[in-house]
Design a protein around this motif. Structure first.
Motif, PDB file in Angstrom:
ATOM      1  N   PHE A 206       0.814  -1.217   0.000  1.00 25.03           N
ATOM      2  CA  PHE A 206       0.000   0.000   0.000  1.00 25.03           C
ATOM      3  C   PHE A 206       0.851   1.273   0.000  1.00 25.03           C
ATOM      4  O   PHE A 206       0.487   2.269  -0.617  1.00 25.03           O
ATOM      5  CB  PHE A 206      -0.940   0.026   1.204  1.00 25.03           C
ATOM      6  CG  PHE A 206      -2.020  -1.028   1.175  1.00 25.03           C
ATOM      7  CD1 PHE A 206      -2.254  -1.784   0.035  1.00 25.03           C
ATOM      8  CD2 PHE A 206      -2.807  -1.267   2.296  1.00 25.03           C
ATOM      9  CE1 PHE A 206      -3.246  -2.762   0.011  1.00 25.03           C
ATOM     10  CE2 PHE A 206      -3.802  -2.223   2.282  1.00 25.03           C
ATOM     11  CZ  PHE A 206      -4.022  -2.979   1.147  1.00 25.03           C
ATOM     12  N   TYR A 207       1.979   1.248   0.722  1.00 21.35           N
ATOM     13  CA  TYR A 207       2.794   2.459   0.837  1.00 21.35           C
ATOM     14  C   TYR A 207       3.644   2.716  -0.410  1.00 21.35           C
ATOM     15  O   TYR A 207       4.368   3.713  -0.471  1.00 21.35           O
ATOM     16  CB  TYR A 207       3.702   2.371   2.060  1.00 21.35           C
ATOM     17  CG  TYR A 207       2.963   2.238   3.377  1.00 21.35           C
ATOM     18  CD1 TYR A 207       1.971   3.140   3.728  1.00 21.35           C
ATOM     19  CD2 TYR A 207       3.260   1.197   4.260  1.00 21.35           C
ATOM     20  CE1 TYR A 207       1.288   3.018   4.928  1.00 21.35           C
ATOM     21  CE2 TYR A 207       2.592   1.074   5.466  1.00 21.35           C
ATOM     22  CZ  TYR A 207       1.605   1.980   5.793  1.00 21.35           C
ATOM     23  OH  TYR A 207       0.933   1.865   6.992  1.00 21.35           O
ATOM     24  N   ARG A 208       3.551   1.835  -1.392  1.00 25.73           N
ATOM     25  CA  ARG A 208       4.301   2.002  -2.641  1.00 25.73           C
ATOM     26  C   ARG A 208       3.387   2.197  -3.845  1.00 25.73           C
ATOM     27  O   ARG A 208       3.868   2.271  -4.972  1.00 25.73           O
ATOM     28  CB  ARG A 208       5.205   0.789  -2.882  1.00 25.73           C
ATOM     29  CG  ARG A 208       6.289   0.597  -1.826  1.00 25.73           C
ATOM     30  CD  ARG A 208       7.054  -0.697  -2.055  1.00 25.73           C
ATOM     31  NE  ARG A 208       8.025  -0.940  -0.982  1.00 25.73           N
ATOM     32  CZ  ARG A 208       9.344  -0.938  -1.144  1.00 25.73           C
ATOM     33  NH1 ARG A 208       9.856  -0.709  -2.337  1.00 25.73           N
ATOM     34  NH2 ARG A 208      10.141  -1.172  -0.132  1.00 25.73           N
ATOM     35  N   ILE A 209       2.085   2.278  -3.628  1.00 29.86           N
ATOM     36  CA  ILE A 209       1.150   2.368  -4.749  1.00 29.86           C
ATOM     37  C   ILE A 209       1.478   3.535  -5.660  1.00 29.86           C
ATOM     38  O   ILE A 209       1.487   3.403  -6.891  1.00 29.86           O
ATOM     39  CB  ILE A 209      -0.305   2.484  -4.233  1.00 29.86           C
ATOM     40  CG1 ILE A 209      -0.737   1.180  -3.541  1.00 29.86           C
ATOM     41  CG2 ILE A 209      -1.256   2.802  -5.385  1.00 29.86           C
ATOM     42  CD1 ILE A 209      -2.106   1.267  -2.883  1.00 29.86           C
ATOM     43  N   LEU A 210       1.778   4.686  -5.077  1.00 32.37           N
ATOM     44  CA  LEU A 210       1.996   5.903  -5.853  1.00 32.37           C
ATOM     45  C   LEU A 210       3.468   6.265  -6.015  1.00 32.37           C
ATOM     46  O   LEU A 210       3.793   7.229  -6.714  1.00 32.37           O
ATOM     47  CB  LEU A 210       1.256   7.074  -5.205  1.00 32.37           C
ATOM     48  CG  LEU A 210      -0.265   6.952  -5.144  1.00 32.37           C
ATOM     49  CD1 LEU A 210      -0.861   8.124  -4.375  1.00 32.37           C
ATOM     50  CD2 LEU A 210      -0.876   6.863  -6.538  1.00 32.37           C
TER      51      LEU A 210
ATOM     52  N   LEU B 202      -3.762  10.111   4.087  1.00 29.51           N
ATOM     53  CA  LEU B 202      -3.039  11.372   4.214  1.00 29.51           C
ATOM     54  C   LEU B 202      -1.571  11.166   4.564  1.00 29.51           C
ATOM     55  O   LEU B 202      -0.808  12.136   4.632  1.00 29.51           O
ATOM     56  CB  LEU B 202      -3.731  12.265   5.240  1.00 29.51           C
ATOM     57  CG  LEU B 202      -5.155  12.673   4.840  1.00 29.51           C
ATOM     58  CD1 LEU B 202      -5.737  13.663   5.839  1.00 29.51           C
ATOM     59  CD2 LEU B 202      -5.194  13.268   3.452  1.00 29.51           C
ATOM     60  N   GLY B 203      -1.163   9.927   4.754  1.00 28.27           N
ATOM     61  CA  GLY B 203       0.252   9.627   4.889  1.00 28.27           C
ATOM     62  C   GLY B 203       0.871   9.209   3.565  1.00 28.27           C
ATOM     63  O   GLY B 203       1.943   9.682   3.189  1.00 28.27           O
ATOM     64  N   ALA B 204       0.162   8.357   2.818  1.00 28.21           N
ATOM     65  CA  ALA B 204       0.735   7.769   1.606  1.00 28.21           C
ATOM     66  C   ALA B 204       0.479   8.580   0.347  1.00 28.21           C
ATOM     67  O   ALA B 204       1.217   8.447  -0.635  1.00 28.21           O
ATOM     68  CB  ALA B 204       0.193   6.348   1.414  1.00 28.21           C
ATOM     69  N   VAL B 205      -0.540   9.431   0.352  1.00 32.92           N
ATOM     70  CA  VAL B 205      -0.952  10.109  -0.875  1.00 32.92           C
ATOM     71  C   VAL B 205       0.080  11.102  -1.387  1.00 32.92           C
ATOM     72  O   VAL B 205       0.151  11.376  -2.590  1.00 32.92           O
ATOM     73  CB  VAL B 205      -2.315  10.814  -0.657  1.00 32.92           C
ATOM     74  CG1 VAL B 205      -2.149  12.067   0.209  1.00 32.92           C
ATOM     75  CG2 VAL B 205      -2.974  11.152  -1.983  1.00 32.92           C
TER      76      VAL B 205
ATOM     77  N   GLY C  51      14.611   7.065  -1.244  1.00 34.52           N
ATOM     78  CA  GLY C  51      15.561   5.999  -0.993  1.00 34.52           C
ATOM     79  C   GLY C  51      15.138   5.028   0.081  1.00 34.52           C
ATOM     80  O   GLY C  51      15.753   3.969   0.238  1.00 34.52           O
ATOM     81  N   VAL C  52      14.078   5.361   0.846  1.00 34.99           N
ATOM     82  CA  VAL C  52      13.658   4.481   1.944  1.00 34.99           C
ATOM     83  C   VAL C  52      12.716   3.377   1.490  1.00 34.99           C
ATOM     84  O   VAL C  52      12.385   2.501   2.278  1.00 34.99           O
ATOM     85  CB  VAL C  52      12.975   5.303   3.069  1.00 34.99           C
ATOM     86  CG1 VAL C  52      13.937   6.304   3.656  1.00 34.99           C
ATOM     87  CG2 VAL C  52      11.718   5.998   2.543  1.00 34.99           C
ATOM     88  N   GLY C  53      12.246   3.404   0.238  1.00 32.62           N
ATOM     89  CA  GLY C  53      11.321   2.375  -0.234  1.00 32.62           C
ATOM     90  C   GLY C  53       9.891   2.773   0.027  1.00 32.62           C
ATOM     91  O   GLY C  53       9.297   3.532  -0.734  1.00 32.62           O
ATOM     92  N   ASP C  54       9.293   2.266   1.115  1.00 31.99           N
ATOM     93  CA  ASP C  54       7.950   2.698   1.496  1.00 31.99           C
ATOM     94  C   ASP C  54       7.996   4.189   1.787  1.00 31.99           C
ATOM     95  O   ASP C  54       8.975   4.710   2.327  1.00 31.99           O
ATOM     96  CB  ASP C  54       7.465   1.948   2.730  1.00 31.99           C
ATOM     97  CG  ASP C  54       7.121   0.493   2.436  1.00 31.99           C
ATOM     98  OD1 ASP C  54       7.088   0.122   1.252  1.00 31.99           O
ATOM     99  OD2 ASP C  54       6.895  -0.258   3.396  1.00 31.99           O
ATOM    100  N   PHE C  55       6.906   4.889   1.454  1.00 33.12           N
ATOM    101  CA  PHE C  55       6.871   6.341   1.617  1.00 33.12           C
ATOM    102  C   PHE C  55       5.597   6.739   2.341  1.00 33.12           C
ATOM    103  O   PHE C  55       4.492   6.502   1.852  1.00 33.12           O
ATOM    104  CB  PHE C  55       6.951   7.026   0.256  1.00 33.12           C
ATOM    105  CG  PHE C  55       7.037   8.532   0.339  1.00 33.12           C
ATOM    106  CD1 PHE C  55       8.222   9.151   0.714  1.00 33.12           C
ATOM    107  CD2 PHE C  55       5.936   9.318   0.032  1.00 33.12           C
ATOM    108  CE1 PHE C  55       8.308  10.540   0.784  1.00 33.12           C
ATOM    109  CE2 PHE C  55       6.016  10.703   0.090  1.00 33.12           C
ATOM    110  CZ  PHE C  55       7.205  11.314   0.469  1.00 33.12           C
ATOM    111  N   ILE C  56       5.757   7.338   3.518  1.00 36.68           N
ATOM    112  CA  ILE C  56       4.636   7.824   4.317  1.00 36.68           C
ATOM    113  C   ILE C  56       4.983   9.245   4.731  1.00 36.68           C
ATOM    114  O   ILE C  56       5.961   9.469   5.449  1.00 36.68           O
ATOM    115  CB  ILE C  56       4.398   6.957   5.566  1.00 36.68           C
ATOM    116  CG1 ILE C  56       4.247   5.481   5.178  1.00 36.68           C
ATOM    117  CG2 ILE C  56       3.166   7.437   6.333  1.00 36.68           C
ATOM    118  CD1 ILE C  56       4.246   4.533   6.370  1.00 36.68           C
TER     119      ILE C  56
END
Length: 412
Positions: free
Chosen positions: A62-66, A101-104, A123-128
């Protein structure tokens, strides 16, 4: 938490599941609804969703969708992301809000920052990355040309598991001139969040804590001389040049409105689900005593709510398609008039969702169904809280009307 600032190898970063499809991601979100529903109360008490829920979201992608594929993301369309948001909010409004509102803000970040900054940020991969649009705090130049930030930023939804924070401040101008807004992104090791959320009327588990920065340092390329709502995409954006994907060339203002619309639809759909359960399990209060499913009044009330929600969902999907089509046409297509038109569609989506709950579901569900902690009571609280959000109460309900008209008649 220390953020890895090492840039990925360009063009070689791969997502954990390279063959994952949008349909599979949406299906994973749908499968989580029963779990999210069962944990609503504990999520509110904690003020954010649990660590194991966060871990499951990460495994699901989910944290990589966008996040751009260049940086190990899936780079799916915003339609996929918004469907996941709506689905999660249907199970737990607070969880859906906190996730969204964290991942968008992967889209905004991948759109407006230059390559050097994106190499370090993603560079961290998942993005929040929670974001706020109200300027706060201070920014002072450091000896090497970077910036030192100090201050407190409130309503940072997604803070507990965030990798970054996207905020605004005002930069002091020359004497006699107004300060200018600046947008910055700061990694997690430069800030902390406060235990100051959970006493509000609704969305108690949305992780909307305040973020405090004390002498936090960011390099110059992490700060832009603009405000998110004022950023123009009339020229080709850094994101389009870097990723060759028109999705990273869209208007940030209209994009922000889509978030609220998707959340409103999902939350209200959860209310209709709960109402349907009551229809099946309860009877009328007065003779003739019938199952609610057979009572003409309940049939009308359910139909009114359902009609508003299917209309709201259709309008949401239409607005998403309009935004996507404008991206494909190129940055020049994002005129102020087109952006504000999308904002007004989103406003009506929120209104229809609120009407379904406030006018039909909540007042006819029965007093026992709206006791504290009941699903419909919680949904009413959460949507009520949503009406006070500045993006809805001010931007959608006031600014959208005025600015759309001004743009239409050339009064900019």
């Amino acid at each position: 938490m220390t953020v890895n600032m090492t840039a990925p190898t360009h063009g070689l970063s791969r997502p954990p599941e390279p063959d994952l499809t949008p349909a599979e991601v949406i299906a994973r979100a749908e499968a989580m609804i029963p779990m999210l529903l069962a944990r609503q109360a504990e999520t509110e008490e904690r003020t954010y969703y649990a660590q194991d829920t966060h871990d499951e979201f990460a495994r699901a992608g989910f944290y990589r969708i966008l996040v751009p594929r260049r940086y190990g993301g899936y780079e799916f369309g915003i339609d996929t992301f918004m469907r996941v948001v709506t689905t999660l909010a249907r199970g737990c409004p607070s969880t859906g809000w906190m996730f969204c509102l964290g991942a968008v803000h992967a889209v905004v970040t991948a759109t407006i920052f230059e390559e050097r900054a994106q190499d370090e940020i993603f560079g961290v991969g998942d993005f929040i990355c929670p974001a706020t649009v109200i300027p706060s705090g201070t920014a002072q130049r450091s000896a090497d040309g970077g910036w030192v930030l100090n201050g407190t930023w409130s309503y940072c939804s997604g803070a507990p598991y965030a990798t970054h924070f996207l905020g605004h401040t005002l930069i002091a101008a020359d004497e006699g001139q107004e300060p200018t807004p600046a947008l910055f992104i700061v990694p997690r090791d430069q800030w902390r969040y406060l235990d100051d959320w959970g006493q509000q009327l609704g969305l108690k588990g949305s992780g909307s804590h305040s973020i405090v920065i004390e002498n936090g340092y960011v390099p110059e390329h992490f700060v832009l001389d603009t405000h998110m709502s004022m950023y123009t995409v009339s020229d080709e954006t850094p994101g389009v040049r870097l990723h060759d994907n028109p999705q990273y060339g869209g208007g940030p203002l209209s994009f922000m409105m889509l978030e609220s619309a998707a959340l409103a639809v999902g939350i209200a759909q959860g209310g209709l689900d709960a109402y349907a359960d009551l229809m099946r399990s309860r009877t009328t209060s007065f003779p003739p005593i019938l199952p609610r499913t057979e009572d003409p009044d309940y049939q009308i009330w359910y139909g009114e709510a359902a009609g508003r929600l299917v209309t709201a969902e259709a309008a949401l999907l239409g607005a998403i398609q309009q935004w996507t089509d404008l991206c494909a046409q190129g940055p020049a297509a994002f005129t102020k008039e087109r952006e504000w038109l999308i904002a007004t569609i989103c406003r009506e989506v929120v209104r229809l969702s609120w009407q379904a709950v406030e006018k039909y579901i909540f007042p006819t569900a029965g007093s026992s169904a709206v006791r504290h902690g009941q699903r419909i009571e919680r949904i009413w609280r959460d949507l009520s809280m949503m009406q006070s959000h500045a993006g809805i109460s001010i931007v959608m309900n006031t600014m959208a009307n005025r600015e759309l008209t001004r743009a239409r008649f050339g009064l900019e």
